[in-house]
Design a protein around this motif. Sequence first.
Motif: not given
Length: 282
Positions: A79-89
């Motif tokens: 799972y590579i994080t993106g801007n809409h799921d950046e909370m996962l970073r």
Amino acid sequence: MNLKRKVEVAVISDVHLGTYGCHAKQLLTYLNSINPKTLILNGDIIDISQFSKRYFPKSHLQVIKKIMDFAADGVDVIYITGNHDEMLRKFSGTKIGNISIVDKKIMHLDGKRAWFFHGDVFDASIQNAKWLAKLGGYGYDLLILFNRLINWILVKMGKERYSLSKKIKNSVKRAIKYISDFEEVATDLAIEKGYDYVVCGHIHQPKMIVKKNKKGETIYLNSGDWVENFTALEYQFKRWKIYNYNTDKRSAFFADEDIKTMDIQDLISAITIFNPKAVKRQ
């Protein structure tokens, strides 16, 4: 009979689970048709930035359950994080069983190096004005809802579906320049770092092209999305290809019939089973 296609690497991005634009049923059909060794989720899979308790239908939960089933069956899920799921970073570097959460990934494929990342790091509008990007996201959702109404009418009339957002993107010179600039920055960096492939998402534009500059060349790949284009990337037999649901569509596979018959509460229970011993920091 197991008719699933064996794929060494499958890449999907920009699914936007939890939004009206997401076409989870089509994605589930695709996921049920493949048997990947590695599944790369290249950003914006769950749209955490616009998450609402009011909208997360059963089909969206089924996609999450299917991904978890892949991991349980030994598939390496990245799972590579993106801007809409950046909370996962904040969880980047975490490994739960066969599921890894990362911000980027480098893979060696048959002697060649592939660089995977979502691509929002190149988007100044997101990095410098996140509130504006979020506002744009709401407008995009309204456009998708309006587009669905239009398509419902077109289907009733026996006509083909029409994508307003794709038409707008393809007709606005500014959008075309942005896409071109995005590809140029990504490929220039990949060539400088010596990567044979650079694999992105983010801009919802599926593409595979050789890009060159004075320092060398690389192959640029973009997995597109499951909002407008219904596309994925597949690597098998030392080759990449773009899978397009509309042209490569296969009939639904019934090996995962249990997912289809589960109600929402069963799906939530299956997804939220947590084993703390399986969590590791990379």
